[in-house]
Design a protein around this motif. Structure first.
Motif, PDB file in Angstrom:
ATOM      1  N   MET A 174      -3.373   6.995  29.568  1.00 28.72           N
ATOM      2  CA  MET A 174      -3.476   7.282  31.002  1.00 28.72           C
ATOM      3  C   MET A 174      -4.836   7.869  31.384  1.00 28.72           C
ATOM      4  N   GLY A 175      -5.831   7.720  30.522  1.00 30.69           N
ATOM      5  CA  GLY A 175      -7.158   8.237  30.806  1.00 30.69           C
ATOM      6  C   GLY A 175      -7.274   9.741  30.732  1.00 30.69           C
ATOM      7  N   LEU A 176      -6.209  10.404  30.255  1.00 30.89           N
ATOM      8  CA  LEU A 176      -6.180  11.870  30.253  1.00 30.89           C
ATOM      9  C   LEU A 176      -5.991  12.474  28.869  1.00 30.89           C
ATOM     10  N   PHE A 177      -5.317  11.760  27.992  1.00 31.24           N
ATOM     11  CA  PHE A 177      -4.968  12.290  26.684  1.00 31.24           C
ATOM     12  C   PHE A 177      -5.347  11.275  25.601  1.00 31.24           C
ATOM     13  N   TYR A 178      -5.540  11.782  24.404  1.00 32.52           N
ATOM     14  CA  TYR A 178      -5.773  10.863  23.294  1.00 32.52           C
ATOM     15  C   TYR A 178      -5.040  11.345  22.052  1.00 32.52           C
ATOM     16  N   THR A 179      -4.729  10.403  21.190  1.00 33.29           N
ATOM     17  CA  THR A 179      -4.152  10.700  19.887  1.00 33.29           C
ATOM     18  C   THR A 179      -5.038  10.051  18.839  1.00 33.29           C
ATOM     19  N   GLN A 180      -5.200  10.729  17.707  1.00 34.63           N
ATOM     20  CA  GLN A 180      -5.978  10.149  16.626  1.00 34.63           C
ATOM     21  C   GLN A 180      -5.332  10.495  15.288  1.00 34.63           C
ATOM     22  N   GLU A 181      -5.546   9.633  14.321  1.00 35.88           N
ATOM     23  CA  GLU A 181      -4.973   9.832  13.007  1.00 35.88           C
ATOM     24  C   GLU A 181      -5.819   9.086  11.975  1.00 35.88           C
ATOM     25  N   ALA A 182      -5.693   9.485  10.727  1.00 37.18           N
ATOM     26  CA  ALA A 182      -6.399   8.817   9.634  1.00 37.18           C
ATOM     27  C   ALA A 182      -5.490   8.776   8.415  1.00 37.18           C
ATOM     28  N   TRP A 183      -5.612   7.699   7.662  1.00 40.95           N
ATOM     29  CA  TRP A 183      -4.791   7.512   6.469  1.00 40.95           C
ATOM     30  C   TRP A 183      -5.662   7.147   5.276  1.00 40.95           C
ATOM     31  N   GLN A 230     -15.878  11.531   6.807  1.00 42.69           N
ATOM     32  CA  GLN A 230     -16.726  12.510   7.489  1.00 42.69           C
ATOM     33  C   GLN A 230     -17.943  11.835   8.118  1.00 42.69           C
ATOM     34  N   GLN A 231     -18.517  10.865   7.423  1.00 41.89           N
ATOM     35  CA  GLN A 231     -19.710  10.184   7.932  1.00 41.89           C
ATOM     36  C   GLN A 231     -19.385   9.294   9.128  1.00 41.89           C
ATOM     37  N   LYS A 232     -18.211   8.673   9.105  1.00 42.92           N
ATOM     38  CA  LYS A 232     -17.872   7.727  10.161  1.00 42.92           C
ATOM     39  C   LYS A 232     -17.157   8.378  11.341  1.00 42.92           C
ATOM     40  N   VAL A 233     -16.374   9.429  11.074  1.00 39.78           N
ATOM     41  CA  VAL A 233     -15.619  10.107  12.140  1.00 39.78           C
ATOM     42  C   VAL A 233     -15.834  11.613  11.961  1.00 39.78           C
ATOM     43  N   ASN A 234     -17.018  12.080  12.321  1.00 32.55           N
ATOM     44  CA  ASN A 234     -17.360  13.464  11.980  1.00 32.55           C
ATOM     45  C   ASN A 234     -16.596  14.494  12.798  1.00 32.55           C
ATOM     46  N   HIS A 235     -15.897  14.065  13.848  1.00 33.11           N
ATOM     47  CA  HIS A 235     -15.107  15.023  14.625  1.00 33.11           C
ATOM     48  C   HIS A 235     -13.685  15.176  14.081  1.00 33.11           C
ATOM     49  N   TYR A 236     -13.317  14.386  13.066  1.00 27.58           N
ATOM     50  CA  TYR A 236     -11.968  14.478  12.499  1.00 27.58           C
ATOM     51  C   TYR A 236     -11.994  15.454  11.323  1.00 27.58           C
ATOM     52  N   ASP A 237     -11.219  16.524  11.434  1.00 18.59           N
ATOM     53  CA  ASP A 237     -11.214  17.577  10.409  1.00 18.59           C
ATOM     54  C   ASP A 237     -10.119  17.297   9.385  1.00 18.59           C
ATOM     55  N   TYR A 238     -10.454  16.560   8.340  1.00 16.18           N
ATOM     56  CA  TYR A 238      -9.438  16.201   7.342  1.00 16.18           C
ATOM     57  C   TYR A 238      -8.948  17.401   6.564  1.00 16.18           C
ATOM     58  N   ASP A 239      -9.773  18.456   6.426  1.00 14.10           N
ATOM     59  CA  ASP A 239      -9.320  19.645   5.703  1.00 14.10           C
ATOM     60  C   ASP A 239      -8.137  20.300   6.405  1.00 14.10           C
ATOM     61  N   VAL A 240      -8.094  20.189   7.725  1.00 11.96           N
ATOM     62  CA  VAL A 240      -7.002  20.753   8.520  1.00 11.96           C
ATOM     63  C   VAL A 240      -5.887  19.739   8.718  1.00 11.96           C
ATOM     64  N   GLN A 241      -6.255  18.500   8.995  1.00  5.71           N
ATOM     65  CA  GLN A 241      -5.277  17.518   9.460  1.00  5.71           C
ATOM     66  C   GLN A 241      -4.588  16.714   8.360  1.00  5.71           C
ATOM     67  N   TRP A 242      -5.228  16.515   7.237  1.00  7.16           N
ATOM     68  CA  TRP A 242      -4.630  15.640   6.229  1.00  7.16           C
ATOM     69  C   TRP A 242      -3.514  16.317   5.450  1.00  7.16           C
ATOM     70  N   TRP A 259       0.846  -1.189   0.000  1.00  9.15           N
ATOM     71  CA  TRP A 259       0.000   0.000   0.000  1.00  9.15           C
ATOM     72  C   TRP A 259       0.888   1.248   0.000  1.00  9.15           C
ATOM     73  N   TYR A 260       0.494   2.235  -0.784  1.00  9.07           N
ATOM     74  CA  TYR A 260       1.148   3.548  -0.787  1.00  9.07           C
ATOM     75  C   TYR A 260       0.321   4.507   0.062  1.00  9.07           C
ATOM     76  N   GLU A 261       0.996   5.271   0.893  1.00  9.13           N
ATOM     77  CA  GLU A 261       0.310   6.277   1.704  1.00  9.13           C
ATOM     78  C   GLU A 261       0.062   7.516   0.854  1.00  9.13           C
ATOM     79  N   ILE A 262      -1.209   7.876   0.703  1.00  8.83           N
ATOM     80  CA  ILE A 262      -1.578   9.047  -0.096  1.00  8.83           C
ATOM     81  C   ILE A 262      -1.817  10.266   0.790  1.00  8.83           C
ATOM     82  N   TYR A 263      -2.562  10.077   1.871  1.00  9.13           N
ATOM     83  CA  TYR A 263      -2.781  11.136   2.859  1.00  9.13           C
ATOM     84  C   TYR A 263      -2.526  10.566   4.246  1.00  9.13           C
ATOM     85  N   ARG A 264      -2.016  11.418   5.127  1.00 13.50           N
ATOM     86  CA  ARG A 264      -1.824  11.056   6.531  1.00 13.50           C
ATOM     87  C   ARG A 264      -2.072  12.289   7.381  1.00 13.50           C
ATOM     88  N   ASP A 265      -2.164  12.088   8.673  1.00 11.35           N
ATOM     89  CA  ASP A 265      -2.320  13.199   9.604  1.00 11.35           C
ATOM     90  C   ASP A 265      -1.026  14.009   9.641  1.00 11.35           C
TER      91      ASP A 265
END
Length: 199
Positions: free
Chosen positions: A144-153, A174-186, A42-48
């Motif tokens: 640790m119940g305090l922080f989270y990290t998220q990413e999408a590819w 967008q439909q499955k993870v509507n809180h992830y802003d791909y316009d900003v993060q990808w 697989w080739y990575e096209i977009y990442r966080d």
């Protein structure tokens, strides 16, 4: 790769670490997941853009090999990237061998966990894929119940994806993870003809 929460918090990419935790209900994965069909290159096209372990790299690829006889983490993972400044391709093979130190396991729906060495394993959900052309992957981990990290590819079997395909895949994200802003993060990964892959 995943590392300890303290390492993550200490990275320069502070926006990659968020106060809070992952959703109590994670997104629905692809369903009826077939690891044998997902295997291959697989080739990575977009990442966080804030992904701390992929800073200053390009030409990123991943090769998955399904080994059903291995009951624990039956998918080997060989991630590669090109560091142009060093003219060097790095991978996740144990030096001098063809054995990967990264492995993954998936449930029948496509919810996965990926483990590198002794680090805690990380969430890896295949949200959607047609197996032959593209795959949409999401991960979220609470530390640790305090922080989270998220990413999408967005991954592809080839080095390019059409604009129409990207638009359709973004809609799924967008439909499955509507809180992830791909316009900003990808961030679009360079997969140019001047890449070095060692595939």
């Amino acid at each position: 790769m995943k590392a300890t929460a303290l390492t993550l918090i200490g990275t320069a990419s502070a926006s990659f670490v968020n106060l809070g935790w992952c959703p109590l209900k994670m997104p629905d994965p692809v369903g009826n997941f077939e690891p044998s069909r997902y295997a291959g290159n697989w080739y990575e096209i977009y990442r966080d853009k804030d992904l701390w372990y992929e800073q200053n790299v390009e030409c990123v690829t991943a090769t998955y090999k399904y080994e059903p006889d291995v009951w624990f983490y039956p998918v080997s993972v060989n991630n590669r990237n090109y560091k142009r400044a060093e003219d060097k391709v790095t991978n996740t093979l144990i030096e001098g061998t063809d054995i990967t130190y990264a492995r993954a396991t998936f449930d029948p729906e496509g919810n996965g966990r990926v483990k590198f060495w002794w680090y805690p394993d990380g969430n890896y959900q295949v949200l959607a894929t047609d197996y032959d052309n593209w795959a949409l992957v999401y991960g979220c981990d609470t530390w640790m119940g305090l922080f989270y990290t998220q990413e999408a590819w967005l991954l592809s079997r080839t080095r390019t994806v059409t604009d129409q395909q990207v638009a359709e895949i973004k809609l799924i994200l967008q439909q499955k993870v509507n809180h992830y802003d791909y316009d900003v993060q990808w961030l679009k990964t360079n997969q140019g003809s001047d890449c070095k892959y060692d595939i």
